[in-house]
Design an enzyme around this catalytic site. Structure first.
Site, PDB file in Angstrom:
ATOM      1  N   ASN A   9       0.887  -1.173   0.000  1.00 27.55           N
ATOM      2  CA  ASN A   9       0.000   0.000   0.000  1.00 27.55           C
ATOM      3  C   ASN A   9       0.920   1.217   0.000  1.00 27.55           C
ATOM      4  O   ASN A   9       1.495   1.550   1.028  1.00 27.55           O
ATOM      5  CB  ASN A   9      -0.893  -0.026   1.244  1.00 27.55           C
ATOM      6  CG  ASN A   9      -1.700   1.265   1.393  1.00 27.55           C
ATOM      7  OD1 ASN A   9      -1.747   2.085   0.483  1.00 27.55           O
ATOM      8  ND2 ASN A   9      -2.324   1.424   2.551  1.00 27.55           N
ATOM      9  N   LYS A  11       0.212   4.254  -0.279  1.00 29.84           N
ATOM     10  CA  LYS A  11      -0.386   5.457   0.346  1.00 29.84           C
ATOM     11  C   LYS A  11      -0.123   6.680  -0.542  1.00 29.84           C
ATOM     12  O   LYS A  11      -0.067   6.545  -1.758  1.00 29.84           O
ATOM     13  CB  LYS A  11       0.131   5.631   1.779  1.00 29.84           C
ATOM     14  CG  LYS A  11      -0.052   4.342   2.598  1.00 29.84           C
ATOM     15  CD  LYS A  11       0.146   4.514   4.075  1.00 29.84           C
ATOM     16  CE  LYS A  11      -0.082   3.178   4.796  1.00 29.84           C
ATOM     17  NZ  LYS A  11      -0.010   3.270   6.231  1.00 29.84           N
ATOM     18  N   HIS A  96      -9.444   1.376   4.727  1.00 29.43           N
ATOM     19  CA  HIS A  96      -8.185   1.557   5.463  1.00 29.43           C
ATOM     20  C   HIS A  96      -8.432   2.494   6.641  1.00 29.43           C
ATOM     21  O   HIS A  96      -9.209   3.441   6.544  1.00 29.43           O
ATOM     22  CB  HIS A  96      -7.100   2.124   4.538  1.00 29.43           C
ATOM     23  CG  HIS A  96      -5.741   2.037   5.146  1.00 29.43           C
ATOM     24  ND1 HIS A  96      -5.293   2.956   6.066  1.00 29.43           N
ATOM     25  CD2 HIS A  96      -4.744   1.126   5.005  1.00 29.43           C
ATOM     26  CE1 HIS A  96      -4.072   2.592   6.460  1.00 29.43           C
ATOM     27  NE2 HIS A  96      -3.720   1.499   5.831  1.00 29.43           N
ATOM     28  N   GLU A  98      -6.799   4.859   7.773  1.00 35.63           N
ATOM     29  CA  GLU A  98      -6.554   6.280   7.469  1.00 35.63           C
ATOM     30  C   GLU A  98      -7.760   6.896   6.763  1.00 35.63           C
ATOM     31  O   GLU A  98      -8.067   8.072   6.965  1.00 35.63           O
ATOM     32  CB  GLU A  98      -5.268   6.405   6.632  1.00 35.63           C
ATOM     33  CG  GLU A  98      -4.038   6.101   7.475  1.00 35.63           C
ATOM     34  CD  GLU A  98      -2.862   5.507   6.714  1.00 35.63           C
ATOM     35  OE1 GLU A  98      -2.847   5.557   5.471  1.00 35.63           O
ATOM     36  OE2 GLU A  98      -1.952   4.972   7.378  1.00 35.63           O
ATOM     37  N   GLU A 168      -5.349  -4.686  10.488  1.00 30.86           N
ATOM     38  CA  GLU A 168      -4.290  -3.703  10.722  1.00 30.86           C
ATOM     39  C   GLU A 168      -4.566  -2.963  12.026  1.00 30.86           C
ATOM     40  O   GLU A 168      -5.386  -2.035  12.061  1.00 30.86           O
ATOM     41  CB  GLU A 168      -4.256  -2.683   9.578  1.00 30.86           C
ATOM     42  CG  GLU A 168      -4.028  -3.299   8.221  1.00 30.86           C
ATOM     43  CD  GLU A 168      -3.424  -2.295   7.231  1.00 30.86           C
ATOM     44  OE1 GLU A 168      -2.354  -2.585   6.705  1.00 30.86           O
ATOM     45  OE2 GLU A 168      -4.014  -1.221   7.028  1.00 30.86           O
ATOM     46  N   GLY A 174       2.736   2.395  10.811  1.00 31.36           N
ATOM     47  CA  GLY A 174       3.719   3.461  10.676  1.00 31.36           C
ATOM     48  C   GLY A 174       4.398   3.850  11.983  1.00 31.36           C
ATOM     49  O   GLY A 174       5.063   4.874  12.062  1.00 31.36           O
ATOM     50  N   SER A 214       3.602  -2.030  10.395  1.00 30.69           N
ATOM     51  CA  SER A 214       5.045  -2.140  10.631  1.00 30.69           C
ATOM     52  C   SER A 214       5.591  -3.528  10.309  1.00 30.69           C
ATOM     53  O   SER A 214       6.504  -4.014  10.994  1.00 30.69           O
ATOM     54  CB  SER A 214       5.392  -1.728  12.070  1.00 30.69           C
ATOM     55  OG  SER A 214       5.036  -0.367  12.280  1.00 30.69           O
ATOM     56  N   GLY A 235       2.914  -1.096   4.249  1.00 30.90           N
ATOM     57  CA  GLY A 235       2.987   0.328   3.948  1.00 30.90           C
ATOM     58  C   GLY A 235       4.418   0.735   3.641  1.00 30.90           C
ATOM     59  O   GLY A 235       4.933   0.524   2.547  1.00 30.90           O
TER      60      GLY A 235
HETATM   61  P1  13P Z   1       3.141   0.432   7.688  1.00 33.12           P
HETATM   62  O1  13P Z   1       3.635  -0.870   7.084  1.00 33.12           O
HETATM   63  O2  13P Z   1       3.883   1.623   7.164  1.00 33.12           O
HETATM   64  O3  13P Z   1       3.054   0.357   9.166  1.00 33.12           O
HETATM   65  O4  13P Z   1       1.642   0.610   7.145  1.00 33.12           O
HETATM   66  C1  13P Z   1       0.756  -0.439   7.233  1.00 33.12           C
HETATM   67  C2  13P Z   1      -0.461  -0.095   6.456  1.00 33.12           C
HETATM   68  O5  13P Z   1      -1.207   0.807   6.823  1.00 33.12           O
HETATM   69  C3  13P Z   1      -0.718  -0.830   5.221  1.00 33.12           C
HETATM   70  O6  13P Z   1      -1.997  -0.573   4.737  1.00 33.12           O
END
Ligand code: 13P
Length: 252
Positions: A9, A11, A96, A98, A168, A174, A214, A235
């Site tokens: 992803n 983002k 997601h 976010e 997640e 992140g 992560s 991510g």
């Molecule tokens: P990270 O791998 O950067 O923690 O993000 C995970 C994520 O939100 C994937 O959709």
């Protein structure tokens, strides 16, 4: 046997030239090996059509990170499921954290998005997960159950069978703070039991449930070794070809 999947992803990262270069690099890395899992990249809308033209989708799936909850019309700035499908992409991340947190997505709008994605031949990668306060209050099981029930349980068993789930935990996204492999296994097994109660054991056993938060080359192997963890939604580590391939190779 359910599919093992590593999905990136991206983002809101990479300009178009940067994204095309990264996609080409991942595509070349996959051409040089037989990956032991399905590999997908989910990229910004602006990149989809160009990237679709430079990768081999037999080896590297392509998806969007969202789609609109309407088919077409006066929704300035939105991108519909038919538009995404017309680029050649075949996956779409929906729900997601976010999007839920910053753009007010609710289970109600997500049901519309899931329906439109499926109607247009896109495979939804549907995200669920609790925030830190919910985990600390021991509410994580009920939170994910509610997200699945409200977002997906209107689907027929046949349509539910087309969904990829991604657990997640928001506190792990992140932050560098990964759920332990035991924490992931515990909740993935629970999620599978929730699916089994609704659609039966067979559908539950066929559903791929990815872990996200992560995930990196150093922890992917232990996470993926758990029986109910069927891969990862990645991510930050999907933005570097070597890191992303390191996670793909955790399935070797
Ligand atoms: P990270 O791998 O950067 O923690 O993000 C995970 C994520 O939100 C994937 O959709």
């Amino acid at each position: 046997m359910r599919k093992h999947i590593v999905a990136g992803n991206w983002k809101m990262n990479t300009t178009l030239p940067e994204g095309v270069a990264l996609a080409k690099e991942v595509n070349a890395a996959l051409a040089a090996k037989d990956a032991n899992c399905d590999v997908i990249i989910c990229v910004p809308f602006t990149h989809l059509a160009t990237i679709a033209g430079v990768i081999d989708q037999n080896k590297l799936g392509l998806g969007a990170e969202n789609c609109a909850d309407h088919k077409s019309g006066a929704y300035t700035g939105e991108v519909s499921a038919p538009m995404v499908a017309s680029t050649g992409a075949t996956y779409v991340i929906l729900g997601h954290s976010e999007r839920r947190q910053y753009y007010g997505e609710t289970s109600e709008t997500l049901r519309e998005k899931v329906a439109l994605a499926l109607e247009n031949g896109l495979t939804p990668i549907f995200c669920i997960g609790e925030v830190l306060a919910e985990r600390e209050a021991g509410q994580h099981f009920e939170v994910v159950k509610k997200q699945i029930e409200e977002g997906l349980f209107n689907l027929s068993a046949e349509d539910f069978g087309k969904i990829i789930l991604a657990y997640e935990p928001v506190w792990a996204i992140g932050t560098g703070k990964t759920a332990t492999d035991d924490q992931a296994e515990e909740i993935h097994a629970y999620i599978r039991s929730v699916i089994a109660d609704k659609y039966g054991k067979e559908v539950a056993e066929e559903t791929s449930i990815l872990y996200g938060g992560s995930c990196k080359p150093s922890n992917a192997k232990a996470l993926f070794a758990k029986p109910n963890v069927d891969g990862g939604l990645i991510g930050g580590a999907s933005l570097k070809c070597a890191d992303f391939m390191g996670i793909v190779e955790a399935w070797d």
